[in-house]
Design a protein around this motif. Structure first.
Motif, PDB file in Angstrom:
ATOM      1  N   GLY A 166       0.800  -1.229   0.000  1.00  0.00           N
ATOM      2  CA  GLY A 166       0.000   0.000   0.000  1.00  0.00           C
ATOM      3  C   GLY A 166       0.825   1.268   0.000  1.00  0.00           C
ATOM      4  N   SER A 167       2.154   1.140   0.110  1.00  0.00           N
ATOM      5  CA  SER A 167       2.985   2.342   0.031  1.00  0.00           C
ATOM      6  C   SER A 167       3.336   2.659  -1.426  1.00  0.00           C
ATOM      7  CB  SER A 167       4.265   2.176   0.851  1.00  0.00           C
ATOM      8  OG  SER A 167       5.104   1.197   0.262  1.00  0.00           O
ATOM      9  N   PHE A 168       3.003   1.744  -2.344  1.00  0.00           N
ATOM     10  CA  PHE A 168       3.250   2.004  -3.764  1.00  0.00           C
ATOM     11  C   PHE A 168       2.064   2.752  -4.357  1.00  0.00           C
ATOM     12  CE2 PHE A 168       5.759  -1.834  -2.858  1.00  0.00           C
ATOM     13  CZ  PHE A 168       7.011  -1.391  -3.261  1.00  0.00           C
ATOM     14  N   GLN A 169       2.376   3.775  -5.155  1.00  0.00           N
ATOM     15  CA  GLN A 169       1.296   4.607  -5.689  1.00  0.00           C
ATOM     16  C   GLN A 169       0.338   3.821  -6.582  1.00  0.00           C
ATOM     17  OE1 GLN A 169       2.804   8.165  -7.515  1.00  0.00           O
ATOM     18  NE2 GLN A 169       2.892   9.200  -5.545  1.00  0.00           N
TER      19      GLN A 169
ATOM     20  N   LYS B 104      -1.964   2.388  -4.142  1.00  0.00           N
ATOM     21  CA  LYS B 104      -2.640   3.484  -3.443  1.00  0.00           C
ATOM     22  C   LYS B 104      -3.763   4.079  -4.288  1.00  0.00           C
ATOM     23  CE  LYS B 104       0.663   5.607  -0.610  1.00  0.00           C
ATOM     24  NZ  LYS B 104       1.744   6.562  -0.470  1.00  0.00           N
TER      25      LYS B 104
ATOM     26  N   ALA C 199      -5.452   8.489  -0.353  1.00  0.00           N
ATOM     27  CA  ALA C 199      -4.880   7.222   0.117  1.00  0.00           C
ATOM     28  C   ALA C 199      -4.149   7.401   1.444  1.00  0.00           C
ATOM     29  CB  ALA C 199      -3.935   6.654  -0.937  1.00  0.00           C
TER      30      ALA C 199
ATOM     31  N   LEU D 261      -3.022   4.881   4.291  1.00  0.00           N
ATOM     32  CA  LEU D 261      -1.979   4.024   3.722  1.00  0.00           C
ATOM     33  C   LEU D 261      -0.607   4.678   3.929  1.00  0.00           C
ATOM     34  CD1 LEU D 261      -3.816   2.803   0.512  1.00  0.00           C
ATOM     35  CD2 LEU D 261      -2.970   1.370   2.382  1.00  0.00           C
ATOM     36  N   PRO D 262       0.444   3.839   4.015  1.00  0.00           N
ATOM     37  CA  PRO D 262       1.761   4.396   4.341  1.00  0.00           C
ATOM     38  C   PRO D 262       2.316   5.296   3.238  1.00  0.00           C
ATOM     39  CG  PRO D 262       1.896   2.020   3.947  1.00  0.00           C
ATOM     40  CD  PRO D 262       0.456   2.374   3.920  1.00  0.00           C
ATOM     41  N   LYS D 263       3.080   6.301   3.654  1.00  0.00           N
ATOM     42  CA  LYS D 263       3.729   7.208   2.692  1.00  0.00           C
ATOM     43  C   LYS D 263       4.850   6.491   1.978  1.00  0.00           C
ATOM     44  CE  LYS D 263       2.897  11.830   4.388  1.00  0.00           C
ATOM     45  NZ  LYS D 263       2.890  12.741   3.267  1.00  0.00           N
ATOM     46  N   GLY D 264       5.372   7.142   0.926  1.00  0.00           N
ATOM     47  CA  GLY D 264       6.502   6.569   0.208  1.00  0.00           C
ATOM     48  C   GLY D 264       6.057   5.902  -1.068  1.00  0.00           C
ATOM     49  N   GLY D 265       6.977   5.377  -1.848  1.00  0.00           N
ATOM     50  CA  GLY D 265       6.635   4.768  -3.135  1.00  0.00           C
ATOM     51  C   GLY D 265       6.562   5.839  -4.185  1.00  0.00           C
TER      52      GLY D 265
END
Lengths: 303, 377
Positions: A202-205, A208, B367, B373-377
């Motif tokens: 879930g940290s990947f856009q 997300k 998001a 949802l976690p930051k980053g990516g």
């Protein structure tokens, strides 16, 4: 104008959620639902007032309105409560035993009837000459919605045929809304837990943004369904069903995608939401019909 | 769950409707879109008219339900929208009202409400778009002033603005969100150069603004030094909240016109087009319901609309593009004519998924801040 839920409505929603967590916990989905099990569930729902919700108190009902019914059916959709809920609810007050859950009432929608074998009665428009003798079971894609196909379109199909009831469309849309909210929550929870490349997916856009679109569809469907319950306008109800069908079907599909390989298993609950969403999306009005209903009112006032 | 307006709200609507019926015929003709001074005069004149009738403050002070009625009725009556007063009424004004001192409120709010002063927005930079917090325009203290150097871009109405809500970096050593301040910059200060920027619509709706040692008094800072990011979030929350209410009403009217044209022109026989328009009808009604939902929540908490505005912004901007794509189907060859009925709207609609936070940024916001949802990516 205050579109928010009232205190009582919030309490009703919370109470329904508690009730259904008890009556229909996630494990309940693992067992087949036969006639006896459905009847037990129906009695319990009847006792809780789910079917008599909108009957006047003088008639032994709860005396609430469409907005409250929508909140209850949204909760039913969240937990994939099985059975002809909408038909029995709408039959309360006209079909004996429906209000209390002693009778299981189903209805014809287009060429299909759900729960025909478990039902005591099949509701239809007065004067509709239903011929159910030739109804043939089909292998329903949804394991918790047995379906029969009628030999020919009830009363010739067309406008005014059995099943074209805005009240049923509204409650079905509410169930779709609940299912969409649930699959969105499940996808978000899974995306926050499942790790790949050393971090939650879930940290990947890419993931997300799938989840964000799911939520947007839920929120749009929510205001559409709630407003349709308040106004009772048949065109607004058709539009709400269109948006709620889309939120439920696409939400469940995206949830399968976020779950990855797990999403394709029988074990994960997601496929049950998708299959139920498909069966509800086939009830009147399907997307094409809803869009035509919406279009009919457009551009007739000159401009 | 109530969608009916109270007696008091309906009284307000009736009074407003009566007033609009009297006020609108007295308006001068709409100016040429390329004539900036005339546009300024027209837009500020309308704001002055609203002010004198007691409707000038509705964007800030009114209960949200009343504000919705105002936007609904003015749009239905065909009244001008905020136009050149957009930044002053919907961005800078609400920010100063929420974060300014009494003195600052007294200095800047009244002139905006009276239509005397026009504001523009100096946020984005050539190197700071979606990543707004990476902005590099510097402000260095000198005596009672800041000396500001840098450049801004996508600045609407810069040619005719009196003031600019300007984001500057006041602490280059701090983490990027913590070194920003919010300044009110006079556009006639020495060192300010405005260069119009021609957009794909063919007109110059935006400008680049170059700042070369511009003096801005310390007293023009809204909020504490280096607290400008938080102050800005207040502005953006307003921008994404109910700011689209009038536009959604306008889109619903446009949809009616497009459908009427399709019925008259024979395209209505095409079920694909009919269904597209039907779907848009459901979509725009739902967007209006979402605005009513947001307004009801804002009315209860009294605060700015918050992250819920991102849901509206994301869905509305896409719906607007779909609307004018459908219009192009109805227009046929007319869709290639720059003077065609909806060609300019179709072109302008392309900016909606970019301006005020791209759709991609809105999805990140939803998001991360709504879904957690976690930051980053």
């Amino acid at each position: 104008m205050d579109f928010r839920l009232t205190e009582d409505q919030r309490a009703l929603r919370a109470g329904t959620r508690e009730l259904l967590a008890r009556l229909w916990p996630p494990e309940a989905l693992r067992e087949p639902v036969d006639r006896a099990r459905l009847r037990g569930l129906w009695r319990a729902l009847g006792d809780a007032g789910v079917f008599a919700l909108r009957l006047p108190e003088a008639a032994g009902g709860v005396g609430l309105g469409a907005a409250e019914a929508v909140l209850v059916f949204e909760e039913a959709g969240r937990v994939l409560l099985p059975g002809p809920l909408v038909a029995t609810h709408l039959a309360a007050g006209t079909v004996e035993g429906a209000a209390t859950g002693e009778s299981v009432v189903t209805r014809v929608d287009g060429e299909l009837v759900a729960w025909l074998e478990a039902a005591d009665r099949v509701a239809g428009d007065p004067g509709l000459d239903l011929d159910l003798t030739g109804a043939v079971p089909l292998r329903s894609v949804d394991p918790l919605t047995p379906l029969h196909r009628l030999p020919r379109p009830a009363a010739g199909g067309g406008a005014g045929a059995g099943g074209h009831d805005p009240a049923a469309a509204l409650l079905t849309a509410a169930e779709q809304l609940g299912s969409a909210a649930r699959t969105t929550e499940s996808a978000v929870r899974y995306a926050g837990e499942r790790e790949q490349f050393g971090r939650p997916v879930g940290s990947f856009q890419a993931v997300k943004h799938l989840c964000a679109e799911m939520l947007v569809r839920v929120e749009i469907a929510r205001v559409a369904v709630y407003a349709a319950a308040v106004t009772g306008d048949p065109v607004e109800i058709a539009g709400a069903k269109l948006l709620a069908d889309e939120a439920a079907v696409l939400g469940a599909r995206d949830c399968v995608q976020v779950y990855g390989g797990m999403g394709f298993t029988w074990e994960a609950e997601v496929h049950l939401h998708l299959k139920r969403a498909w069966t509800r999306a086939r009830t009147w009005p399907v997307a094409a019909a809803a869009e035509e209903i919406e279009a009919e009112t457009l551009g007739v006032g000159g401009g | 769950m109530e969608l009916t307006y109270t007696e008091e709200e309906e009284e307000f609507r009736a009074r407003l409707r009566q007033w609009l019926a009297r006020a609108l015929p007295a308006l001068p003709a709409r100016p040429d879109p390329g004539d900036w001074p005339a546009r300024r005069a027209y837009d500020t004149g309308w704001q002055r008219t609203l002010y004198e009738a007691g409707y000038g403050r509705l964007h800030w002070d009114a209960p949200p339900a009343q504000r919705l009625i105002f936007l609904e009725e003015t749009e239905r009556a065909g009244a001008p929208y905020v136009g050149a007063n957009f930044v002053g009424l919907l961005h800078a004004g609400p920010t100063i009202a929420a974060e300014g001192t009494d003195e600052q409120r007294a200095r800047w709010l009244e002139p905006v409400l009276r239509g005397d002063e026009v504001w523009c927005q100096g946020f984005s930079e050539p190197g700071a778009g979606s990543d707004l917090a990476s902005l590099r325009t510097r402000a260095v203290r000198e005596g009672d002033d800041y000396l500001v150097t840098g450049s801004k871009v996508w600045t609407s109405h810069a040619e005719i603005a009196d003031w600019c809500e300007l984001l500057v970096r006041t602490d280059p050593t701090a983490p990027k969100h913590r070194g920003i301040s919010w300044l009110a910059m006079p556009m006639d200060a020495p060192g300010v150069t405005v260069r119009p920027l021609r957009t794909l619509t063919g007109t110059a709706e935006f400008a680049e603004v170059f700042l070369d040692g511009v003096r801005v008094p310390l007293a023009n800072r809204i909020g504490a030094e280096n607290d400008g990011w938080r102050v800005t979030m207040v502005t953006l929350a307003f921008e994404r909240g109910t700011a689209f209410a009038g536009e959604v009403v306008a889109c619903r009217r446009a949809l009616e016109e497009i459908a009427a044209a399709a019925r008259a022109g024979g395209q209505w026989d095409d079920p694909v087009l009919r269904r597209t328009l039907g779907r848009l009808n459901a979509e725009f009604r739902a967007l209006w319901r979402l605005i009513q939902w947001n307004a009801s929540k804002a009315g209860a908490t009294g605060g700015p609309p918050g992250t819920g505005g991102s849901v509206l912004k994301l869905r509305y901007s896409r719906a607007r593009q779909e609307l004018y794509e459908a219009a192009a189907l109805v227009a046929g060859d007319g869709g290639l004519d720059l003077d065609g009925r909806w060609t300019a709207d179709r072109l302008t609609s392309l900016s909606y998924t970019i301006a005020a936070g791209t759709s991609q940024i809105q999805r990140n916001i939803i998001a991360e801040r709504i879904l957690g949802l976690p930051k980053g990516g």
